[in-house]
Design a protein around this motif. Structure first.
Motif, PDB file in Angstrom:
ATOM      1  N   VAL A   1      35.185  32.849  40.236  1.00  0.00           N
ATOM      2  CA  VAL A   1      35.086  32.641  41.686  1.00  0.00           C
ATOM      3  C   VAL A   1      36.292  33.262  42.385  1.00  0.00           C
ATOM      4  O   VAL A   1      36.157  33.890  43.438  1.00  0.00           O
ATOM      5  CB  VAL A   1      34.952  31.136  42.006  1.00  0.00           C
ATOM      6  CG1 VAL A   1      35.129  30.863  43.487  1.00  0.00           C
ATOM      7  CG2 VAL A   1      33.621  30.609  41.514  1.00  0.00           C
ATOM      8  N   LEU A   2      37.463  33.107  41.790  1.00  0.00           N
ATOM      9  CA  LEU A   2      38.657  33.728  42.354  1.00  0.00           C
ATOM     10  C   LEU A   2      38.528  35.249  42.368  1.00  0.00           C
ATOM     11  O   LEU A   2      38.872  35.902  43.354  1.00  0.00           O
ATOM     12  CB  LEU A   2      39.897  33.314  41.555  1.00  0.00           C
ATOM     13  CG  LEU A   2      41.206  33.990  41.963  1.00  0.00           C
ATOM     14  CD1 LEU A   2      41.599  33.585  43.373  1.00  0.00           C
ATOM     15  CD2 LEU A   2      42.302  33.668  40.967  1.00  0.00           C
ATOM     16  N   ALA A   3      38.022  35.819  41.276  1.00  0.00           N
ATOM     17  CA  ALA A   3      37.853  37.272  41.206  1.00  0.00           C
ATOM     18  C   ALA A   3      36.895  37.761  42.290  1.00  0.00           C
ATOM     19  O   ALA A   3      37.164  38.764  42.964  1.00  0.00           O
ATOM     20  CB  ALA A   3      37.346  37.681  39.825  1.00  0.00           C
ATOM     21  N   TRP A   4      35.771  37.066  42.479  1.00  0.00           N
ATOM     22  CA  TRP A   4      34.820  37.466  43.513  1.00  0.00           C
ATOM     23  C   TRP A   4      35.429  37.318  44.908  1.00  0.00           C
ATOM     24  O   TRP A   4      35.193  38.157  45.794  1.00  0.00           O
ATOM     25  CB  TRP A   4      33.540  36.643  43.408  1.00  0.00           C
ATOM     26  CG  TRP A   4      32.616  37.177  42.372  1.00  0.00           C
ATOM     27  CD1 TRP A   4      32.449  36.705  41.109  1.00  0.00           C
ATOM     28  CD2 TRP A   4      31.754  38.313  42.495  1.00  0.00           C
ATOM     29  NE1 TRP A   4      31.527  37.470  40.445  1.00  0.00           N
ATOM     30  CE2 TRP A   4      31.087  38.452  41.273  1.00  0.00           C
ATOM     31  CE3 TRP A   4      31.486  39.201  43.522  1.00  0.00           C
ATOM     32  CZ2 TRP A   4      30.166  39.464  41.048  1.00  0.00           C
ATOM     33  CZ3 TRP A   4      30.562  40.203  43.296  1.00  0.00           C
ATOM     34  CH2 TRP A   4      29.916  40.327  42.076  1.00  0.00           C
ATOM     35  N   SER A   5      36.217  36.286  45.109  1.00  0.00           N
ATOM     36  CA  SER A   5      36.852  36.082  46.413  1.00  0.00           C
ATOM     37  C   SER A   5      37.862  37.182  46.711  1.00  0.00           C
ATOM     38  O   SER A   5      37.913  37.708  47.823  1.00  0.00           O
ATOM     39  CB  SER A   5      37.545  34.722  46.453  1.00  0.00           C
ATOM     40  OG  SER A   5      36.632  33.692  46.244  1.00  0.00           O
TER      41      SER A   5
ATOM     42  N   LEU B   1      44.095  44.507  41.719  1.00  0.00           N
ATOM     43  CA  LEU B   1      44.829  44.142  40.507  1.00  0.00           C
ATOM     44  C   LEU B   1      44.595  42.668  40.182  1.00  0.00           C
ATOM     45  O   LEU B   1      44.372  42.297  39.021  1.00  0.00           O
ATOM     46  CB  LEU B   1      46.323  44.413  40.683  1.00  0.00           C
ATOM     47  CG  LEU B   1      47.221  44.080  39.505  1.00  0.00           C
ATOM     48  CD1 LEU B   1      46.866  44.934  38.300  1.00  0.00           C
ATOM     49  CD2 LEU B   1      48.673  44.262  39.876  1.00  0.00           C
ATOM     50  N   GLY B   2      44.607  41.841  41.212  1.00  0.00           N
ATOM     51  CA  GLY B   2      44.322  40.425  41.024  1.00  0.00           C
ATOM     52  C   GLY B   2      42.912  40.180  40.511  1.00  0.00           C
ATOM     53  O   GLY B   2      42.686  39.275  39.707  1.00  0.00           O
ATOM     54  N   VAL B   3      41.959  40.985  40.974  1.00  0.00           N
ATOM     55  CA  VAL B   3      40.579  40.871  40.492  1.00  0.00           C
ATOM     56  C   VAL B   3      40.535  41.124  38.993  1.00  0.00           C
ATOM     57  O   VAL B   3      39.925  40.368  38.232  1.00  0.00           O
ATOM     58  CB  VAL B   3      39.642  41.853  41.242  1.00  0.00           C
ATOM     59  CG1 VAL B   3      38.289  41.938  40.562  1.00  0.00           C
ATOM     60  CG2 VAL B   3      39.477  41.442  42.687  1.00  0.00           C
TER      61      VAL B   3
ATOM     62  N   MET C   1      40.093  39.009  33.436  1.00  0.00           N
ATOM     63  CA  MET C   1      40.612  38.896  32.076  1.00  0.00           C
ATOM     64  C   MET C   1      40.881  37.440  31.717  1.00  0.00           C
ATOM     65  O   MET C   1      40.569  37.001  30.602  1.00  0.00           O
ATOM     66  CB  MET C   1      41.891  39.720  31.930  1.00  0.00           C
ATOM     67  CG  MET C   1      41.638  41.210  31.887  1.00  0.00           C
ATOM     68  SD  MET C   1      43.112  42.242  31.865  1.00  0.00           S
ATOM     69  CE  MET C   1      44.175  41.435  30.738  1.00  0.00           C
ATOM     70  N   ALA C   2      41.431  36.679  32.656  1.00  0.00           N
ATOM     71  CA  ALA C   2      41.681  35.260  32.407  1.00  0.00           C
ATOM     72  C   ALA C   2      40.361  34.523  32.181  1.00  0.00           C
ATOM     73  O   ALA C   2      40.271  33.656  31.299  1.00  0.00           O
ATOM     74  CB  ALA C   2      42.439  34.649  33.584  1.00  0.00           C
ATOM     75  N   ALA C   3      39.342  34.878  32.965  1.00  0.00           N
ATOM     76  CA  ALA C   3      38.036  34.241  32.796  1.00  0.00           C
ATOM     77  C   ALA C   3      37.476  34.520  31.404  1.00  0.00           C
ATOM     78  O   ALA C   3      36.913  33.627  30.766  1.00  0.00           O
ATOM     79  CB  ALA C   3      37.068  34.736  33.870  1.00  0.00           C
ATOM     80  N   LEU C   4      37.646  35.731  30.938  1.00  0.00           N
ATOM     81  CA  LEU C   4      37.149  36.074  29.609  1.00  0.00           C
ATOM     82  C   LEU C   4      37.880  35.302  28.524  1.00  0.00           C
ATOM     83  O   LEU C   4      37.267  34.782  27.590  1.00  0.00           O
ATOM     84  CB  LEU C   4      37.271  37.582  29.378  1.00  0.00           C
ATOM     85  CG  LEU C   4      36.780  38.103  28.036  1.00  0.00           C
ATOM     86  CD1 LEU C   4      35.296  37.803  27.866  1.00  0.00           C
ATOM     87  CD2 LEU C   4      37.036  39.587  27.920  1.00  0.00           C
TER      88      LEU C   4
END
Length: 55
Positions: free
Chosen positions: A37-41, A11-13, A18-21
């Motif tokens: 980077v947060l999403a990939w982590s 869910l965090g990913v 979405m925030a990155a977009l």
């Protein structure tokens, strides 16, 4: 318990992507990159937890 944590991470990913977009559309390049980077982590951590469950 691991399934619940993994679901929360996925869910965090989605939220980070979405925030990155949104930040990319607003031309906030650095924030967009950090969100990706947060999403990939988070995805890596979720996959690691998945591996723990199978072991």
């Amino acid at each position: 318990m691991i399934r619940l944590a993994s679901a929360g991470l996925w869910l965090g990913v989605g939220l980070a992507k979405m925030a990155a977009l949104v930040w990319l559309i607003d031309e906030n390049w650095l924030q967009s990159l950090l969100a990706l980077v947060l999403a990939w982590s988070l995805a890596g951590l979720a996959l690691w937890l998945r591996g723990l469950r199978r072991a």
